[in-house]
Design a protein around this motif. Sequence first.
Motif, PDB file in Angstrom:
ATOM      1  N   GLU A 134      -0.068  -1.647 -20.788  1.00 46.40           N
ATOM      2  CA  GLU A 134       0.673  -0.573 -19.743  1.00 46.40           C
ATOM      3  C   GLU A 134      -0.154  -0.923 -18.451  1.00 46.40           C
ATOM      4  O   GLU A 134      -1.042  -1.540 -18.291  1.00 46.40           O
ATOM      5  CB  GLU A 134       0.330   0.641 -20.425  1.00 46.40           C
ATOM      6  N   VAL A 135       0.712  -0.419 -17.294  1.00 44.98           N
ATOM      7  CA  VAL A 135       0.378  -0.498 -16.049  1.00 44.98           C
ATOM      8  C   VAL A 135      -1.102   0.007 -15.642  1.00 44.98           C
ATOM      9  O   VAL A 135      -1.980  -0.544 -15.246  1.00 44.98           O
ATOM     10  CB  VAL A 135       1.295   0.166 -15.255  1.00 44.98           C
ATOM     11  N   LYS A 136      -1.422   1.309 -16.637  1.00 45.91           N
ATOM     12  CA  LYS A 136      -2.671   1.918 -16.374  1.00 45.91           C
ATOM     13  C   LYS A 136      -3.850   0.821 -16.673  1.00 45.91           C
ATOM     14  O   LYS A 136      -4.990   1.080 -16.018  1.00 45.91           O
ATOM     15  CB  LYS A 136      -2.885   3.159 -17.419  1.00 45.91           C
ATOM     16  N   ASP A 137      -3.569  -0.048 -17.568  1.00 47.07           N
ATOM     17  CA  ASP A 137      -4.523  -1.074 -17.835  1.00 47.07           C
ATOM     18  C   ASP A 137      -4.757  -2.048 -16.772  1.00 47.07           C
ATOM     19  O   ASP A 137      -6.226  -2.454 -16.765  1.00 47.07           O
ATOM     20  CB  ASP A 137      -4.144  -2.090 -19.064  1.00 47.07           C
ATOM     21  N   VAL A 138      -4.187  -2.180 -15.871  1.00 50.12           N
ATOM     22  CA  VAL A 138      -4.532  -3.131 -14.645  1.00 50.12           C
ATOM     23  C   VAL A 138      -4.434  -2.494 -13.091  1.00 50.12           C
ATOM     24  O   VAL A 138      -4.929  -3.334 -12.309  1.00 50.12           O
ATOM     25  CB  VAL A 138      -3.544  -4.439 -14.871  1.00 50.12           C
ATOM     26  N   LEU A 139      -4.037  -1.062 -13.256  1.00 54.47           N
ATOM     27  CA  LEU A 139      -3.801  -0.569 -11.718  1.00 54.47           C
ATOM     28  C   LEU A 139      -5.090   0.049 -11.347  1.00 54.47           C
ATOM     29  O   LEU A 139      -5.868   0.452 -12.133  1.00 54.47           O
ATOM     30  CB  LEU A 139      -2.952   0.555 -11.838  1.00 54.47           C
ATOM     31  N   HIS A 140      -5.548  -0.546 -10.136  1.00 53.26           N
ATOM     32  CA  HIS A 140      -6.923  -0.119  -9.349  1.00 53.26           C
ATOM     33  C   HIS A 140      -6.710   1.053  -8.770  1.00 53.26           C
ATOM     34  O   HIS A 140      -7.153   2.046  -9.010  1.00 53.26           O
ATOM     35  CB  HIS A 140      -7.463  -1.415  -8.681  1.00 53.26           C
ATOM     36  N   GLU A 141      -5.631   1.192  -7.860  1.00 59.07           N
ATOM     37  CA  GLU A 141      -5.370   2.105  -7.144  1.00 59.07           C
ATOM     38  C   GLU A 141      -3.988   2.053  -6.413  1.00 59.07           C
ATOM     39  O   GLU A 141      -3.370   0.991  -6.298  1.00 59.07           O
ATOM     40  CB  GLU A 141      -6.329   2.578  -5.650  1.00 59.07           C
ATOM     41  N   LEU A 142      -3.510   3.097  -5.664  1.00 52.80           N
ATOM     42  CA  LEU A 142      -2.248   3.180  -5.083  1.00 52.80           C
ATOM     43  C   LEU A 142      -2.498   4.025  -3.959  1.00 52.80           C
ATOM     44  O   LEU A 142      -3.012   4.837  -3.867  1.00 52.80           O
ATOM     45  CB  LEU A 142      -0.970   3.395  -5.965  1.00 52.80           C
ATOM     46  N   THR A 143      -1.526   3.586  -2.924  1.00 54.37           N
ATOM     47  CA  THR A 143      -1.168   4.566  -1.743  1.00 54.37           C
ATOM     48  C   THR A 143       0.114   5.024  -1.709  1.00 54.37           C
ATOM     49  O   THR A 143       1.240   4.508  -1.737  1.00 54.37           O
ATOM     50  CB  THR A 143      -1.258   3.587  -0.380  1.00 54.37           C
ATOM     51  N   ALA A 144       0.161   6.598  -1.582  1.00 54.03           N
ATOM     52  CA  ALA A 144       1.335   7.156  -1.636  1.00 54.03           C
ATOM     53  C   ALA A 144       1.528   8.094  -0.217  1.00 54.03           C
ATOM     54  O   ALA A 144       0.506   8.587   0.254  1.00 54.03           O
ATOM     55  CB  ALA A 144       1.411   8.081  -2.933  1.00 54.03           C
ATOM     56  N   TYR A 145       2.684   8.113   0.141  1.00 53.22           N
ATOM     57  CA  TYR A 145       3.125   9.020   1.251  1.00 53.22           C
ATOM     58  C   TYR A 145       3.782  10.252   0.737  1.00 53.22           C
ATOM     59  O   TYR A 145       4.762  10.584   0.107  1.00 53.22           O
ATOM     60  CB  TYR A 145       3.985   8.332   2.200  1.00 53.22           C
TER      61      TYR A 145
END
Length: 338
Positions: A134-145
Amino acid sequence: MPQIATDIDLSPLNTLGLAARAAHLAVVRAGEEIAALAADAALARMPWQVLGGGSNLVLPEVVPGLTLKVEIAGRRVVGEDEHAVYVAAGGGEPWHDFVQWTLAHGWGGLENLSLIPGTVGAAPIQNIGAYGVEVKDVLHELTAYQLADGEHRVFGNAECAFAYRDSVFKHDEAGRWLIGEVVFRLPHTPLLRTGYGEIEAELTHAGLPRTPQGVSQAVINVRRRKLPDPAVIGNAGSFFKNPIVPAATRDALLIEYPALVSYAMPNGDYKLAAGWLIEQAGWKGRALGPVGMYERQALVLVNHGGAARADVAALTDAVRADVLARFDVAIEPEPVWW
């Protein structure tokens, strides 16, 4: 500020190919453009929706307010340590193209998520997953507006509150953010996951190497055999979530249905294969009006032509009712319904 177009046909912008029109649409190519749009008093009074690749979406025939079409591009390395490389991608980048770009650079970690339609920015919202990753296994962080004022915020992995096909962006923060960039942590020593579904068998059958690139090709081969191309027949990929049930429920079902497909969860529950349940309920290859469940994969709802949201809703209700009546198990649709 992006130009605002009016009365736009959205049928080519959703992979189900549903008849739909947007009252107003703006193409966003930079997160900073949100602030200018939010400062416009007339626009600020409208409801806003964020549109990525349109691959996990059920649209109404008329979408009121302002639709933001995300086309924020870019791929770059943002850091590296002894264990991993950190790679960022713009929210409008096509997901599969980005996965293939990482593999071409020798970075594993996303190979099991090959050929999933949609955009990078939409991937965390749904916590997309396939073949044990799943994406959660590799996602470090994200920037949202923030849509209200254009202010940006960085969400770490834990702040995204990931769960099965779920995240904070579908609940507490639903409708508040546009994801502009996502950073992934890709390990230098990839952990290949080939035990889910048909991947191990495909590696052997096709003579593919047990490398990230080989696993990616195996996933692509399997998906192309089982899933329809949205460019040929409208669909939103897997349409129902795999239901999670207590061990006692799964054990009771196994007595009556020895061929039941299930997967053990870390907490002792079991994930049942929704596609198997739907097929056993008689819906594989069966149509209801202009929509139906795909003949090769009962989990996929397809548009045979001319379908609208009401047709999708009717089929969804019918499939859920039949699965519930036969197995006493509730299944839920996976796409977002505007």
